[in-house]
Design a protein around this motif. Sequence first.
Motif, PDB file in Angstrom:
ATOM      1  N   UNK A 313     -28.975  21.416 168.909  1.00 53.67           N
ATOM      2  CA  UNK A 313     -27.783  20.834 168.516  1.00 53.67           C
ATOM      3  C   UNK A 313     -27.586  19.535 169.233  1.00 53.67           C
ATOM      4  N   UNK A 314     -28.906  18.804 169.607  1.00 52.12           N
ATOM      5  CA  UNK A 314     -28.990  17.603 170.072  1.00 52.12           C
ATOM      6  C   UNK A 314     -29.463  17.421 171.791  1.00 52.12           C
ATOM      7  N   UNK A 315     -29.801  16.614 172.358  1.00 51.29           N
ATOM      8  CA  UNK A 315     -30.228  16.465 173.580  1.00 51.29           C
ATOM      9  C   UNK A 315     -29.733  15.133 174.038  1.00 51.29           C
ATOM     10  N   UNK A 316     -29.656  14.902 175.458  1.00 52.13           N
ATOM     11  CA  UNK A 316     -29.248  13.811 176.354  1.00 52.13           C
ATOM     12  C   UNK A 316     -30.464  13.393 177.329  1.00 52.13           C
ATOM     13  N   UNK A 317     -30.544  12.486 177.851  1.00 49.84           N
ATOM     14  CA  UNK A 317     -31.251  12.149 179.217  1.00 49.84           C
ATOM     15  C   UNK A 317     -30.854  12.895 180.090  1.00 49.84           C
ATOM     16  N   UNK A 318     -31.963  13.154 181.064  1.00 55.81           N
ATOM     17  CA  UNK A 318     -31.822  13.979 182.393  1.00 55.81           C
ATOM     18  C   UNK A 318     -30.173  13.653 183.120  1.00 55.81           C
ATOM     19  N   UNK A 319     -30.070  12.310 183.024  1.00 62.39           N
ATOM     20  CA  UNK A 319     -29.192  11.520 183.862  1.00 62.39           C
ATOM     21  C   UNK A 319     -27.682  11.618 183.316  1.00 62.39           C
ATOM     22  N   UNK A 320     -27.470  12.222 182.216  1.00 60.03           N
ATOM     23  CA  UNK A 320     -26.356  11.839 181.493  1.00 60.03           C
ATOM     24  C   UNK A 320     -25.045  12.413 182.044  1.00 60.03           C
ATOM     25  N   UNK A 321     -25.050  13.617 182.849  1.00 60.57           N
ATOM     26  CA  UNK A 321     -23.934  14.203 183.669  1.00 60.57           C
ATOM     27  C   UNK A 321     -23.700  13.221 184.741  1.00 60.57           C
ATOM     28  N   UNK A 322     -24.574  12.515 185.373  1.00 57.86           N
ATOM     29  CA  UNK A 322     -24.171  11.680 186.415  1.00 57.86           C
ATOM     30  C   UNK A 322     -23.724  10.186 186.172  1.00 57.86           C
ATOM     31  N   UNK A 323     -24.317   9.706 184.912  1.00 57.39           N
ATOM     32  CA  UNK A 323     -24.065   8.257 184.333  1.00 57.39           C
ATOM     33  C   UNK A 323     -22.917   8.213 183.438  1.00 57.39           C
ATOM     34  N   UNK A 324     -22.661   9.373 182.671  1.00 55.60           N
ATOM     35  CA  UNK A 324     -21.909   9.288 181.448  1.00 55.60           C
ATOM     36  C   UNK A 324     -20.879  10.494 181.486  1.00 55.60           C
ATOM     37  N   UNK A 325     -21.479  11.914 181.375  1.00 52.03           N
ATOM     38  CA  UNK A 325     -20.587  13.213 181.156  1.00 52.03           C
ATOM     39  C   UNK A 325     -19.543  13.192 182.241  1.00 52.03           C
ATOM     40  N   UNK A 326     -19.899  13.580 183.488  1.00 54.50           N
ATOM     41  CA  UNK A 326     -19.002  14.019 184.492  1.00 54.50           C
ATOM     42  C   UNK A 326     -18.248  12.839 185.102  1.00 54.50           C
ATOM     43  N   UNK A 327     -18.787  11.621 185.094  1.00 54.15           N
ATOM     44  CA  UNK A 327     -18.214  10.376 185.383  1.00 54.15           C
ATOM     45  C   UNK A 327     -17.062  10.309 184.307  1.00 54.15           C
ATOM     46  N   UNK A 328     -17.185  10.457 183.107  1.00 56.41           N
ATOM     47  CA  UNK A 328     -15.980  10.364 182.223  1.00 56.41           C
ATOM     48  C   UNK A 328     -15.005  11.138 182.396  1.00 56.41           C
ATOM     49  N   UNK A 329     -15.351  12.356 182.727  1.00 53.53           N
ATOM     50  CA  UNK A 329     -14.489  13.562 183.196  1.00 53.53           C
ATOM     51  C   UNK A 329     -13.383  13.306 184.207  1.00 53.53           C
ATOM     52  N   UNK A 330     -14.227  12.845 185.346  1.00 50.18           N
ATOM     53  CA  UNK A 330     -13.686  12.306 186.402  1.00 50.18           C
ATOM     54  C   UNK A 330     -12.733  11.034 186.163  1.00 50.18           C
ATOM     55  N   UNK A 331     -13.233  10.239 185.457  1.00 49.07           N
ATOM     56  CA  UNK A 331     -12.454   8.761 184.874  1.00 49.07           C
ATOM     57  C   UNK A 331     -11.941   8.009 186.345  1.00 49.07           C
ATOM     58  N   UNK A 332     -11.056   7.743 186.297  1.00 48.68           N
ATOM     59  CA  UNK A 332     -10.475   6.882 187.392  1.00 48.68           C
ATOM     60  C   UNK A 332     -10.301   7.478 188.752  1.00 48.68           C
TER      61      UNK A 332
END
Length: 568
Positions: A313-332
């Motif tokens: 169902x798709x893959x992401x780079x190993x750093x995705x949670x740190x650079x995109x996923x979780x940082x977007x969830x925390x946002x500001x």
Amino acid sequence: MKRRKNDSSNKHPNLSKEEEKQENKSPDSSKKVLAICLGFRMLNALLIQTYFNPDEHWQALEVAHRIAFGYGHLTWEWKKGIRSYLHPMLFALFYKFIAFLGLDTPWFMMRAPRLLQSVFSAVGDLYLYKLSRVLFGDGVAKWAVSFSYVLRFYALDLLAVKLFSGGPFMIDDVLNHFQLFSQLANWFNFFCFNRTLSNSLETVLTLVGLYYWPCMRSSSNKVPSDSRKWGLAVAALACAIRPTSAITWVYVGLLELYLTHARLRFLFMELIPIGTLVLGFMCLVDCLLYGSWVLAPLNFLKFNFLSSGGDYYGTHKWHWYFTQGFTVMLFSFLPFCLAGIVKSKYWKLSGLIAWVLGLYSILGHKEFRFVLPVLPISLIFSGYSLAALEEHGAPNGERKGPSHIHKKWPSKKQLAICFLLATNIPMALYMSLVHQRGTEDVMNYLSKEAAREKVKSILFLMPCHATPYYSTLHRNLPMRFLDCSPSEEKGIPDESDRFMMDPVGFAMDFAKTWSCPSHIVLFDSEEKKLRNFLVSHSFREVRRFFHAHFKVDRDLQASVVVYATSGL
């Protein structure tokens, strides 16, 4: 790090002496906090009107609808025994209850499951408050729980300040809260926590469980031994519902094993018996519903970890949670979270966050919802940093310096509140009320039409699992969607992929063997290509629903279009 001895002399079986003192100060505080949380979460549930992840419907409500009413689609995971029925059973029982009351109308069938989830979410909010209070005190608890909200009316916010404040406060503090603290909000919690995903219930159980585990406390020597048993039971239940929850509880269990002196008691008198009891209960439920003995967690781990089946169902780079996923969830809230981690120096909890994000980063397939359980934990640290912005004035909260200066210039706390409100509330409302709402709206429309007997059968010419299904339609009518089950042979496109690659060619071949449906549902991006085909088969457009302003992972799907045969 000092190791502790268990102290079971407390009068209350689940509270330490210090916690008993806090409860005695305000015996009804937990009930009032829960009431506020429940009221807000129910409003939150009603405001969620968009589509986020297929599993919300297809792995929970669709299965529950089949159990309760005898019809509903089971995806390939259920045919291979990868999922446990524990989570859907909660909603199946709820469906039975509302059907018994005669409330299974189209409107209520769409909203009732999220209203049920709002009850669980409110419990999670309560335990987030209790955990924050135990670790850092009332001040941090107040801010941490507020971060779990998105919208709260000024009156409720003022009430929360009065309830949560551990000490006296001045009238100008009340006014500042009334004017500027309408809501401290994390947009992703508002958007996702009330959805009927197994990750949402996993998050609730994580917050409840962490509260009871002695090793997570700063003063663990004051925690009664029975508390750990409750923590173990909740952890086992979380793993039964969501096997990947073991990532969290392995960290907590190892920490407990290191800190406790009674290691053999922990392993053989608590961990193994409680784990076996919960696992046995899960296997019994699954045996009754599968019709044979199935060990769903083992099948789940084999598919997702040993064979990397989730990568389909798709893959992401190993750093995705740190650079995109979780940082977007925390946002500001990100800078506040980082500041809180550094200032608090509470490495047990921050280590848990790093552990979970690190292990999930090893997996190829990544999604926002996978790390939802550690989002509220991160917000505890955000609460810590915001509480640290409280001005250190004179006793009883009086401020230093001339009052006219403070009226003219907002404090750091006030600026932080304004910043968080301005960035999170619009995001939460847009994602919950606007972005990708067409697929929910179209099923609401079709369920009403089906109740009037105007729908005979439906074909979904769109990517698989793009809409809710029988759990929303609530009518046992023939329906067909494009299959996307993983193929044992790599490189062979599924039905959904073949349609997206050549909509016209696929539709023409499909029409040769179909039983002509009364309604066809598709996105406008494919409808433009299939318009001539639809007209040639005597279909006409009957409704069009707005869906999105921008594309997510495919071409822009701006609207959802419904075609019906000319006779309807």
